[in-house]
Each structure stands twice: as C-alpha cells, then as structure tokens.
Design an enzyme around this catalytic site. Structure first.
Site, mmCIF file in Angstrom:
data_model
loop_
_atom_site.group_PDB
_atom_site.id
_atom_site.type_symbol
_atom_site.label_atom_id
_atom_site.label_comp_id
_atom_site.label_asym_id
_atom_site.label_seq_id
_atom_site.Cartn_x
_atom_site.Cartn_y
_atom_site.Cartn_z
ATOM 1 N N LYS A 11 0.906 -1.126 -0.063
ATOM 2 C CA LYS A 11 -0.153 -0.011 0.059
ATOM 3 C C LYS A 11 0.924 1.199 0.050
ATOM 4 C CE LYS A 11 -3.364 2.507 3.002
ATOM 5 N NZ LYS A 11 -4.038 3.060 1.869
ATOM 6 N N SER A 192 6.019 6.003 -1.523
ATOM 7 C CA SER A 192 7.401 5.674 -2.079
ATOM 8 C C SER A 192 8.222 5.118 -0.793
ATOM 9 C CB SER A 192 8.264 6.645 -2.819
ATOM 10 O OG SER A 192 7.786 6.842 -3.872
ATOM 11 N N ARG A 193 7.463 4.716 0.476
ATOM 12 C CA ARG A 193 8.325 4.288 1.475
ATOM 13 C C ARG A 193 8.883 5.207 2.177
ATOM 14 N NH1 ARG A 193 4.496 1.376 0.875
ATOM 15 N NH2 ARG A 193 4.513 -0.929 0.773
ATOM 16 N N MET A 194 9.049 6.590 1.593
ATOM 17 C CA MET A 194 9.815 7.474 2.521
ATOM 18 C C MET A 194 9.003 7.864 3.832
ATOM 19 S SD MET A 194 12.625 7.754 0.912
ATOM 20 C CE MET A 194 13.233 9.123 1.328
#
Length: 215
Positions: A11, A192-194
């Site tokens: 997600k 973006s998993r940041m």
C-alpha cells in the site's frame, strides 16, 4: 497463498506528513494529539497496543493489551499479576509498546520501564468494570494450563455464586502496570516508502531530544 502473492501485498501511504517543527515539545503531548485524532476517526479499539516483554530466559514475547489511561507519568494497562507477562516484567522491567492505527497510516513505538501502579488506583479502576469482567479476574488463573473449558465455567460460576449478594472486590493478584517511556517514535506512512519517523529520546536531566530517523 504463494510467497509471491504475499510479497505483492503493498500500500502506498498518502494521508498525512510529520514535520519536526510541527510536533509537540514532549512525546506525551504529541501522543495526546494523535490519540484525539484516532478517537475522532472512530478507529475500532484504538486503545489496543502490543506489549513486548522479555524475562530472564531471554525469549521475547508479545501480545495485545488494552490501554486504560495515560498521562505524563506513562501508559497504564491492567492484568493478572501472576500472568506470564507480569512475571516477565518482574524479572525485567524493560519493555515496549506498539500502537498501529492503519486507518491513519500511523504507528507509535514506546520503549520504557514498567512499574506496578498503586493498589488504590487498581481498586478504583476495578470497581468501574462490569461484573462479568470482575468475576473473570477471580476465575482465570491467567497463563496457566487448566483442565478444560468446563473447568473454567465451573470456576466462573463458583465466584458468581460467592459474590451474588454483595460487591465483587478486586482480587489481590490483579492490578495495573504503568509503562514509563524513555523513547517514543511517531511513524507516519508516506509515499514511496519515504516514511516520516520522529524520535523522542529522554535525556538524563529529563528533557526530550527530538530527531528524524531515516525510513
């Protein structure tokens, strides 16, 4: 489900962000702010938290417990003092808590030390519980092996009969623990998993240092 199917579960998080110049000066105030937002969002059982403990055997264990109060002194939950979790906390009072509010794409990690709350505090909370919960505290030898479900029902019925004509007192083996935080991390999911990760670390004099961690 294949390993590939599991690996494809993902997600992208987009709801909120978390900035150092926007958070509270101490983690309890920041938690209170997020707690209110979780309350307003009507998240089901947003007081559910994972408690991780580790006794002298070195084997960590985790389970879900329910937060029943928090303030500047720490986070409180109630349990049987003879339970496995309580025995581990008596052997090693260092532990951690984890809240995960997926609807807000947030989690809070808390590391700290555990201490029993006062008997007066435990009695006050116990007296606010429904009678069924009070009887359950008497009937369940938590974490111990028992003869079966029928035995548990018989024990519950025994205490139901015992206390049918009066108040149900707090069992001597039941009460609260308070987790006093020394570290608290607030995690906000980002694209973006940041992800945003803000860490509060308690300093020796009691103040809190705030830093950003890499996602």
């Amino acid at each position: 489900m294949s390993t590939k199917d599991i690996a494809d579960i993902r997600k992208d998080y987009t709801l909120h962000s978390l900035e150092e110049n926007e958070v509270a000066a101490n983690p309890i105030d920041q938690f209170s702010h997020w707690w209110q937002e979780a309350t307003n969002a009507q998240i089901l059982e947003h007081n559910a938290m994972i408690l991780a403990t580790c006794g002298t055997d070195g084997m960590p264990e985790a389970r879900t417990v329910l937060l029943k109060g928090f303030d500047a002194a720490g986070f409180v939950f109630f349990t049987n003092y003879d339970s496995a979790k309580s025995k581990q906390l008596l052997e090693n009072n260092q532990c951690s808590l984890l809240f995960f509010w997926k609807e807000l794409e947030r989690q809070v990690r808390i590391a700290g030390t555990a201490e029993k709350i006062s008997d007066a505090e435990s009695i006050a909370y116990f007296n606010s519980r429904p009678d069924g919960s009070k009887l359950g505290a008497w009937a369940s030898p938590q974490s111990l092996a028992v003869a079966g479900k029928a035995w548990l029902k018989e024990t519950f019925d025994f205490y139901k009969e015992r206390f049918k004509h009066g108040e149900i007192p707090k069992p001597p083996h039941w009460g609260g623990w308070r987790i006093k935080p020394v570290r608290m991390e607030f995690w906000q999911g980002r694209p973006s998993r940041m992800h945003d990760r803000i860490l509060y670390q308690q300093m020796p004099e009691g103040s809190w240092n705030i830093s950003r961690l890499a996602p």
